[in-house]
Motif scaffolding. Structure first.
Motif, PDB file in Angstrom:
ATOM      1  N   LYS A  57       0.929  13.772   1.682  1.00  0.00           N
ATOM      2  CA  LYS A  57       1.537  13.287   0.473  1.00  0.00           C
ATOM      3  C   LYS A  57       2.144  14.365   0.338  1.00  0.00           C
ATOM      4  CE  LYS A  57       1.735  13.952  -4.815  1.00  0.00           C
ATOM      5  NZ  LYS A  57       2.856  14.007  -4.459  1.00  0.00           N
ATOM      6  N   GLU A  58       2.472  15.826   0.795  1.00  0.00           N
ATOM      7  CA  GLU A  58       2.719  16.738   1.073  1.00  0.00           C
ATOM      8  C   GLU A  58       3.912  16.306   1.945  1.00  0.00           C
ATOM      9  OE1 GLU A  58       1.118  20.701   1.363  1.00  0.00           O
ATOM     10  OE2 GLU A  58      -0.691  20.178  -0.002  1.00  0.00           O
ATOM     11  N   VAL A  59       3.463  15.840   2.951  1.00  0.00           N
ATOM     12  CA  VAL A  59       4.515  16.129   4.672  1.00  0.00           C
ATOM     13  C   VAL A  59       5.704  14.897   4.631  1.00  0.00           C
ATOM     14  CG1 VAL A  59       4.650  14.069   7.087  1.00  0.00           C
ATOM     15  CG2 VAL A  59       2.822  16.505   6.435  1.00  0.00           C
ATOM     16  N   ALA A  60       5.264  13.466   3.234  1.00  0.00           N
ATOM     17  CA  ALA A  60       5.548  12.883   2.901  1.00  0.00           C
ATOM     18  C   ALA A  60       7.048  13.113   1.340  1.00  0.00           C
ATOM     19  CB  ALA A  60       5.248  11.632   2.074  1.00  0.00           C
ATOM     20  N   ASP A  61       6.516  14.070   0.805  1.00  0.00           N
ATOM     21  CA  ASP A  61       7.518  14.633  -0.094  1.00  0.00           C
ATOM     22  C   ASP A  61       8.195  15.548   0.505  1.00  0.00           C
ATOM     23  OD1 ASP A  61       7.064  12.353  -2.108  1.00  0.00           O
ATOM     24  OD2 ASP A  61       5.317  14.636  -2.875  1.00  0.00           O
ATOM     25  N   MET A  68       0.873  -1.458   0.279  1.00  0.00           N
ATOM     26  CA  MET A  68       0.065  -0.189  -0.257  1.00  0.00           C
ATOM     27  C   MET A  68       1.195   1.247  -0.028  1.00  0.00           C
ATOM     28  SD  MET A  68      -2.890   1.721   2.795  1.00  0.00           S
ATOM     29  CE  MET A  68      -4.196   0.770   2.164  1.00  0.00           C
ATOM     30  N   ARG A  69       0.671   2.237  -0.371  1.00  0.00           N
ATOM     31  CA  ARG A  69       1.555   3.201  -0.862  1.00  0.00           C
ATOM     32  C   ARG A  69       1.028   4.535   0.690  1.00  0.00           C
ATOM     33  NH1 ARG A  69       1.560   7.042  -5.796  1.00  0.00           N
ATOM     34  NH2 ARG A  69       1.527   8.313  -4.426  1.00  0.00           N
ATOM     35  N   LEU A  70       2.299   4.798   1.173  1.00  0.00           N
ATOM     36  CA  LEU A  70       2.612   5.859   2.105  1.00  0.00           C
ATOM     37  C   LEU A  70       1.388   6.553   2.635  1.00  0.00           C
ATOM     38  CD1 LEU A  70       3.686   5.977   4.660  1.00  0.00           C
ATOM     39  CD2 LEU A  70       5.049   7.710   3.589  1.00  0.00           C
ATOM     40  N   ASP A  71       0.832   7.188   2.080  1.00  0.00           N
ATOM     41  CA  ASP A  71       0.001   8.759   1.869  1.00  0.00           C
ATOM     42  C   ASP A  71      -1.255   7.772   1.623  1.00  0.00           C
ATOM     43  OD1 ASP A  71      -0.105   7.408  -1.083  1.00  0.00           O
ATOM     44  OD2 ASP A  71      -0.180   9.506  -2.078  1.00  0.00           O
ATOM     45  N   LYS A  72      -1.452   6.638   1.418  1.00  0.00           N
ATOM     46  CA  LYS A  72      -3.319   6.452   1.468  1.00  0.00           C
ATOM     47  C   LYS A  72      -2.972   5.703   2.938  1.00  0.00           C
ATOM     48  CE  LYS A  72      -6.724   3.576   0.023  1.00  0.00           C
ATOM     49  NZ  LYS A  72      -7.312   2.136  -1.525  1.00  0.00           N
ATOM     50  N   PHE A  73      -2.259   5.107   2.902  1.00  0.00           N
ATOM     51  CA  PHE A  73      -1.657   4.234   4.387  1.00  0.00           C
ATOM     52  C   PHE A  73      -2.704   5.394   5.903  1.00  0.00           C
ATOM     53  CE2 PHE A  73      -0.067   2.950   8.660  1.00  0.00           C
ATOM     54  CZ  PHE A  73      -0.991   2.213   8.884  1.00  0.00           C
ATOM     55  N   LEU A  74      -1.146   6.353   5.572  1.00  0.00           N
ATOM     56  CA  LEU A  74      -1.829   7.764   6.599  1.00  0.00           C
ATOM     57  C   LEU A  74      -2.978   8.440   7.021  1.00  0.00           C
ATOM     58  CD1 LEU A  74       1.867   9.653   5.982  1.00  0.00           C
ATOM     59  CD2 LEU A  74       1.150   8.304   8.089  1.00  0.00           C
ATOM     60  N   LYS A  75      -3.375   8.316   5.875  1.00  0.00           N
ATOM     61  CA  LYS A  75      -4.719   8.830   5.580  1.00  0.00           C
ATOM     62  C   LYS A  75      -5.700   8.040   5.606  1.00  0.00           C
ATOM     63  CE  LYS A  75      -8.742   9.956   3.287  1.00  0.00           C
ATOM     64  NZ  LYS A  75     -10.196   8.715   3.472  1.00  0.00           N
ATOM     65  N   VAL A  76      -5.835   6.568   5.542  1.00  0.00           N
ATOM     66  CA  VAL A  76      -7.032   5.997   5.549  1.00  0.00           C
ATOM     67  C   VAL A  76      -6.335   5.178   7.107  1.00  0.00           C
ATOM     68  CG1 VAL A  76      -7.725   3.048   5.657  1.00  0.00           C
ATOM     69  CG2 VAL A  76      -6.653   4.127   3.451  1.00  0.00           C
ATOM     70  N   SER A  77      -5.511   5.057   8.195  1.00  0.00           N
ATOM     71  CA  SER A  77      -5.093   4.963   9.284  1.00  0.00           C
ATOM     72  C   SER A  77      -5.807   6.067  10.172  1.00  0.00           C
ATOM     73  CB  SER A  77      -3.657   4.815   9.732  1.00  0.00           C
ATOM     74  OG  SER A  77      -2.642   5.595   9.535  1.00  0.00           O
ATOM     75  N   ARG A  78      -5.514   7.418   9.729  1.00  0.00           N
ATOM     76  CA  ARG A  78      -6.111   8.354  10.248  1.00  0.00           C
ATOM     77  C   ARG A  78      -4.761   9.468  10.998  1.00  0.00           C
ATOM     78  NH1 ARG A  78     -11.122   5.872   9.491  1.00  0.00           N
ATOM     79  NH2 ARG A  78     -12.841   7.729   9.296  1.00  0.00           N
ATOM     80  N   LEU A  79      -3.680   8.795  10.598  1.00  0.00           N
ATOM     81  CA  LEU A  79      -2.512   9.548  11.177  1.00  0.00           C
ATOM     82  C   LEU A  79      -2.557  10.650  10.941  1.00  0.00           C
ATOM     83  CD1 LEU A  79       0.228   6.169  10.939  1.00  0.00           C
ATOM     84  CD2 LEU A  79      -0.723   7.637  12.891  1.00  0.00           C
ATOM     85  N   ILE A  80      -2.796  11.278   8.983  1.00  0.00           N
ATOM     86  CA  ILE A  80      -3.168  12.633   9.483  1.00  0.00           C
ATOM     87  C   ILE A  80      -4.484  12.789   8.062  1.00  0.00           C
ATOM     88  CG2 ILE A  80      -1.545  14.129   7.022  1.00  0.00           C
ATOM     89  CD1 ILE A  80       1.010  12.581   7.852  1.00  0.00           C
ATOM     90  N   LYS A  81      -4.835  13.125   8.708  1.00  0.00           N
ATOM     91  CA  LYS A  81      -6.463  13.500   8.223  1.00  0.00           C
ATOM     92  C   LYS A  81      -6.487  13.652   6.659  1.00  0.00           C
ATOM     93  CE  LYS A  81     -10.114  16.167  10.393  1.00  0.00           C
ATOM     94  NZ  LYS A  81     -10.427  16.951  11.342  1.00  0.00           N
ATOM     95  N   ARG A  82      -5.302  14.222   5.848  1.00  0.00           N
ATOM     96  CA  ARG A  82      -6.243  14.561   4.195  1.00  0.00           C
ATOM     97  C   ARG A  82      -5.438  13.607   3.443  1.00  0.00           C
ATOM     98  NH1 ARG A  82      -7.001  19.856   5.803  1.00  0.00           N
ATOM     99  NH2 ARG A  82      -5.268  20.044   4.490  1.00  0.00           N
ATOM    100  N   ARG A  83      -5.145  13.427   2.356  1.00  0.00           N
ATOM    101  CA  ARG A  83      -4.374  12.349   1.702  1.00  0.00           C
ATOM    102  C   ARG A  83      -3.403  13.438   1.533  1.00  0.00           C
ATOM    103  NH1 ARG A  83      -4.853   7.479  -2.112  1.00  0.00           N
ATOM    104  NH2 ARG A  83      -3.067   6.976  -2.838  1.00  0.00           N
ATOM    105  N   THR A  84      -3.812  14.560   0.695  1.00  0.00           N
ATOM    106  CA  THR A  84      -3.015  15.628  -0.446  1.00  0.00           C
ATOM    107  C   THR A  84      -2.008  16.000   1.180  1.00  0.00           C
ATOM    108  OG1 THR A  84      -4.744  17.165   0.539  1.00  0.00           O
ATOM    109  CG2 THR A  84      -4.612  16.020  -1.754  1.00  0.00           C
ATOM    110  N   LEU A  85      -2.386  16.137   2.112  1.00  0.00           N
ATOM    111  CA  LEU A  85      -1.690  16.526   3.231  1.00  0.00           C
ATOM    112  C   LEU A  85      -0.884  15.874   3.603  1.00  0.00           C
ATOM    113  CD1 LEU A  85      -0.817  18.571   5.395  1.00  0.00           C
ATOM    114  CD2 LEU A  85      -2.503  17.650   7.287  1.00  0.00           C
TER     115      LEU A  85
END
Length: 96
Positions: A20-24, A1-18
């Motif tokens: 993505k920004e944090v990871a990048d 699973m992609r990192l940005d999707k996991f962060l969003k689905v797990s609710r560690l980070i609220k939005r997928r765009t955010l």
């Protein structure tokens, strides 16, 4: 699973765009290596996420394509949280 999707689905980070920004921006590491939003996660991986003056280290327990709010806690385990030391600005001594 992609990192940005996991962060969003797990609710560690609220939005997928955010997420993505944090990871990048280089603020997420997987198993000690800097990760991009497209990095692939596996169960058992250790995430290190820097939120401002705080670092959260979590272990990936489950990967799910979607999860209800009650199910997200089972997706990861917080191993530890650390506050980063504030760096005080250096003062220049002009009295030489």
């Amino acid at each position: 699973m992609r990192l940005d999707k996991f962060l969003k689905v797990s609710r560690l980070i609220k939005r997928r765009t955010l997420a993505k920004e944090v990871a990048d921006q280089g603020r997420v590491a997987i198993n000690g290596k800097k990760a991009k939003a497209s990095s692939v996660l596996k169960e058992g991986d250790e995430l290190e996420i820097r939120f401002g003056q705080k670092v959260v280290i979590a272990k990936v327990d489950q990967l799910r394509e979607n999860a209800r709010k009650e199910e997200t806690a089972a997706m990861y385990t917080i191993l530890r949280e650390e506050k980063l030391a504030k760096v005080e600005p250096e003062f220049i001594d002009d009295e030489t």
